[in-house]
Design a protein around this motif. Structure first.
Motif, mmCIF file in Angstrom:
data_model
loop_
_atom_site.group_PDB
_atom_site.id
_atom_site.type_symbol
_atom_site.label_atom_id
_atom_site.label_comp_id
_atom_site.label_asym_id
_atom_site.label_seq_id
_atom_site.Cartn_x
_atom_site.Cartn_y
_atom_site.Cartn_z
ATOM 1 N N PRO A 1 -3.812 9.116 4.799
ATOM 2 C CA PRO A 1 -4.790 9.564 3.795
ATOM 3 C C PRO A 1 -4.153 10.507 2.772
ATOM 4 O O PRO A 1 -3.395 11.411 3.125
ATOM 5 C CB PRO A 1 -5.857 10.278 4.635
ATOM 6 N N GLY A 2 -4.443 10.251 1.501
ATOM 7 C CA GLY A 2 -3.983 11.128 0.439
ATOM 8 C C GLY A 2 -2.523 11.008 0.084
ATOM 9 O O GLY A 2 -2.012 11.803 -0.711
ATOM 10 N N GLN A 3 -1.801 9.995 0.623
ATOM 11 C CA GLN A 3 -0.371 9.883 0.344
ATOM 12 C C GLN A 3 -0.027 8.796 -0.659
ATOM 13 O O GLN A 3 1.124 8.676 -1.070
ATOM 14 C CB GLN A 3 0.402 9.635 1.643
ATOM 15 N N ALA A 4 -1.014 7.973 -1.050
ATOM 16 C CA ALA A 4 -0.726 6.851 -1.937
ATOM 17 C C ALA A 4 -1.692 6.834 -3.114
ATOM 18 O O ALA A 4 -2.831 7.299 -3.030
ATOM 19 C CB ALA A 4 -0.812 5.532 -1.175
ATOM 20 N N ILE B 1 -3.471 1.471 4.727
ATOM 21 C CA ILE B 1 -2.650 2.620 4.332
ATOM 22 C C ILE B 1 -3.493 3.878 4.202
ATOM 23 O O ILE B 1 -3.083 4.968 4.631
ATOM 24 C CB ILE B 1 -1.908 2.302 3.020
ATOM 25 N N ARG B 2 -4.675 3.753 3.603
ATOM 26 C CA ARG B 2 -5.553 4.934 3.450
ATOM 27 C C ARG B 2 -5.918 5.528 4.805
ATOM 28 O O ARG B 2 -6.011 6.753 4.959
ATOM 29 C CB ARG B 2 -6.832 4.552 2.722
ATOM 30 N N THR B 3 -6.157 4.656 5.786
ATOM 31 C CA THR B 3 -6.540 5.125 7.117
ATOM 32 C C THR B 3 -5.385 5.828 7.806
ATOM 33 O O THR B 3 -5.561 6.879 8.439
ATOM 34 C CB THR B 3 -7.027 3.938 7.973
ATOM 35 N N CYS B 4 -4.185 5.250 7.681
ATOM 36 C CA CYS B 4 -3.014 5.812 8.374
ATOM 37 C C CYS B 4 -2.391 6.983 7.623
ATOM 38 O O CYS B 4 -1.862 7.905 8.248
ATOM 39 C CB CYS B 4 -1.962 4.720 8.566
ATOM 40 N N GLU C 1 -13.905 -8.321 -5.101
ATOM 41 C CA GLU C 1 -14.045 -9.264 -3.993
ATOM 42 C C GLU C 1 -13.844 -8.620 -2.631
ATOM 43 O O GLU C 1 -13.954 -9.292 -1.598
ATOM 44 C CB GLU C 1 -13.035 -10.400 -4.175
ATOM 45 N N ALA C 2 -13.579 -7.321 -2.582
ATOM 46 C CA ALA C 2 -13.222 -6.648 -1.327
ATOM 47 C C ALA C 2 -14.451 -6.346 -0.487
ATOM 48 O O ALA C 2 -15.522 -5.985 -1.003
ATOM 49 C CB ALA C 2 -12.469 -5.359 -1.622
ATOM 50 N N ASP C 3 -14.298 -6.487 0.828
ATOM 51 C CA ASP C 3 -15.324 -6.044 1.772
ATOM 52 C C ASP C 3 -15.092 -4.594 2.185
ATOM 53 O O ASP C 3 -16.001 -3.929 2.676
ATOM 54 C CB ASP C 3 -15.307 -6.941 3.021
ATOM 55 N N GLN C 4 -13.882 -4.104 1.991
ATOM 56 C CA GLN C 4 -13.544 -2.737 2.393
ATOM 57 C C GLN C 4 -14.121 -1.737 1.393
ATOM 58 O O GLN C 4 -14.316 -2.067 0.213
ATOM 59 C CB GLN C 4 -12.021 -2.576 2.470
ATOM 60 N N ASP D 1 4.868 0.309 12.350
ATOM 61 C CA ASP D 1 3.972 0.043 11.226
ATOM 62 C C ASP D 1 4.820 -0.127 9.975
ATOM 63 O O ASP D 1 5.273 0.840 9.370
ATOM 64 C CB ASP D 1 2.989 1.202 11.054
ATOM 65 N N VAL D 2 5.041 -1.392 9.580
ATOM 66 C CA VAL D 2 5.951 -1.655 8.476
ATOM 67 C C VAL D 2 5.354 -1.244 7.131
ATOM 68 O O VAL D 2 6.103 -0.950 6.187
ATOM 69 C CB VAL D 2 6.371 -3.142 8.466
ATOM 70 N N LEU D 3 4.039 -1.181 7.021
ATOM 71 C CA LEU D 3 3.431 -0.713 5.772
ATOM 72 C C LEU D 3 3.700 0.774 5.578
ATOM 73 O O LEU D 3 4.036 1.224 4.481
ATOM 74 C CB LEU D 3 1.935 -0.994 5.757
ATOM 75 N N GLN D 4 3.550 1.556 6.645
ATOM 76 C CA GLN D 4 3.883 2.978 6.561
ATOM 77 C C GLN D 4 5.387 3.178 6.379
ATOM 78 O O GLN D 4 5.806 4.079 5.642
ATOM 79 C CB GLN D 4 3.420 3.690 7.828
ATOM 80 N N LEU D 5 6.172 2.349 7.059
ATOM 81 C CA LEU D 5 7.622 2.452 6.922
ATOM 82 C C LEU D 5 8.037 2.269 5.462
ATOM 83 O O LEU D 5 8.869 3.022 4.939
ATOM 84 C CB LEU D 5 8.294 1.419 7.823
#
Length: 422
Positions: free
Chosen positions: A26-29, A21-24, A40-43, A316-320
């Protein structure tokens, strides 16, 4: 003074979804994240204004920290989104506190309580398996005798295939009931099973229904249903009962069920649970030409499905879901007849510490479009019924050969992943 910045509050999702979501967008969430997810995140971690780390089981503390965070960074919430079942109740309460659109807490609980959802669907004359709430293995045996056929035992809450067992005999009922009780005891502090299983074993017995299994996403808004995707599940008999090994998109739809009947059933099934506006996921079985409802959640389907939908449909259902949360107009331009594509889940064949996962042979297969591994060397692999997450290594997307059985192709591709465990 700088202007107020509007964000959609994303409640309790995973690190890979956060990065997506951050990549698609940015600054909206604004991500409300459990500290364990970030540890535990690798990101990479989001910027300080983008993520609030707090114990999501401590709602009073969450509310206090969220209010301070919004004030500190001059943020205003424009919507609430949630992609995980264990966080939907918190999302509902926060949406209510900030007067934002989201399914009510009662609707969320109706979905999470599988006994309650079955009762409500039956009251609205919708097909769903016969079910009974049970408190002992003996009651499971009684149910098996009464229906005169196989039954399925499962927790009253939960998701996917976790702690779900098919019983073909009285001995199965005895054995699997104990396994669920033991599994729920190990998970008593897990938010996925609270509050339903916090004080004891809440277990359901339901009649087994055979047939092809399907999963779909749809939007419900202004009394209108919009289908986003319909996928058919591929299940392997050697996997834990109910485990979706793969999803085929788009699904070959049974001719006995028309598009109008599908949309009507989606609408009635959601409204029966109290959902008035949401992006929803529904799992069902087609049995003897009719839809038999299994499980609904006011969120899009997860796992490999968002990647599959993006690759196959360019949706993109996450953006949707983010746009839906903030009431933005959404136009779906789905291709009329896209070539089929399969999302294949990759599971470890044995327990132990992951040493390596070689995808070289998979990468050289012309059918394979994408490979996503979510585990690094050192990951501790556990298998069901102890753990239903730790054996999942990732997924891949492939275009199946038209002249070969899809399940057979899934098996051959799984064999091309070389996993070393120590």
């Amino acid at each position: 003074m700088p202007p107020v910045d509007q964000r959609v509050l994303v409640v309790g999702t995973t690190a890979d979804y956060i990065e997506w979501i951050r990549t698609c967008r940015p600054g909206q969430a604004l991500f409300l994240t459990d500290p364990a997810v970030r540890r535990e995140a690798d990101q990479p971690a989001p910027l300080p204004d983008e993520e609030l780390l707090c114990d999501l089981a401590d709602e009073p503390r969450v509310r206090e920290m969220l209010a301070r965070h919004l004030d500190r960074w001059r943020l205003e919430l424009s919507g609430v989104a949630c992609y995980d079942c264990e966080s939907m109740a918190l999302a509902a309460r926060l949406a209510d506190a900030y007067t934002l659109s989201y399914p009510s807490l009662q609707a969320v609980n109706n979905c999470r309580d599988k006994h309650r959802s079955r009762i409500l669907w039956r009251e609205h004359h919708l097909d769903t398996p016969e079910v009974r709430r049970i408190g002992s293995a003996g009651e499971a045996v009684d149910f098996l005798r009464e229906i005169g056929g196989p039954c399925v035992l499962k927790p009253i809450s939960g998701s996917g295939s976790e702690l779900i067992f098919r019983c073909d005999s009285e001995a199965d009922c005895q054995r699997h009931y104990r396994r669920i009780v033991q599994g729920l005891e190990r998970r008593r502090n897990h938010r996925l099973y609270q509050p339903f299983c916090a004080t004891g074993a809440d277990i359901l017995a339901e009649a087994y229904v055979g047939g092809e299994e399907y999963s779909c996403d749809f939007m419900l808004e202004n009394d209108r249903v919009t289908l986003i995707r319909l996928a058919r599940k591929v299940l392997f008999s050697q996997d834990p009962f109910g485990t979706a090994k793969a999803y085929i998109l788009p699904a070959d739809w049974p001719e006995a069920i028309g598009a109008g009947e599908l949309e009507r059933t989606l609408y009635l099934s959601a409204r029966a649970l109290g959902i008035q506006r949401a992006v929803c996921m529904l799992d069902f079985i087609v049995h003897q030409g009719r839809m038999v409802l299994l499980e609904m959640a006011p969120r899009p389907g997860g796992d490999c499905l968002p990647s599959l939908l993006r690759r196959c449909y360019q949706v993109d259902v996450l953006q949707l879901a983010l746009d839906f949360a903030r009431r933005q107009p959404i136009e779906l331009n789905l291709p009329a007849s896209p070539p089929p594509m399969v999302g294949l889940r990759l599971h470890a064949g044995q327990e132990g510490r992951l040493l390596s996962a070689d995808t070289g042979d998979l990468s050289r297969d012309s059918r394979v479009q994408e490979i996503h591994l979510i585990r690094k060397p050192g990951h501790r692999i556990k298998r069901p019924p102890e753990d239903y997450d730790a054996w999942l290594l990732g997924h891949l997307l492939f275009v199946p050969d038209a002249d070969e059985d899809v399940a057979a192709q899934c098996r051959s591709l799984c064999d091309k992943l070389t996993v070393q465990v120590g």
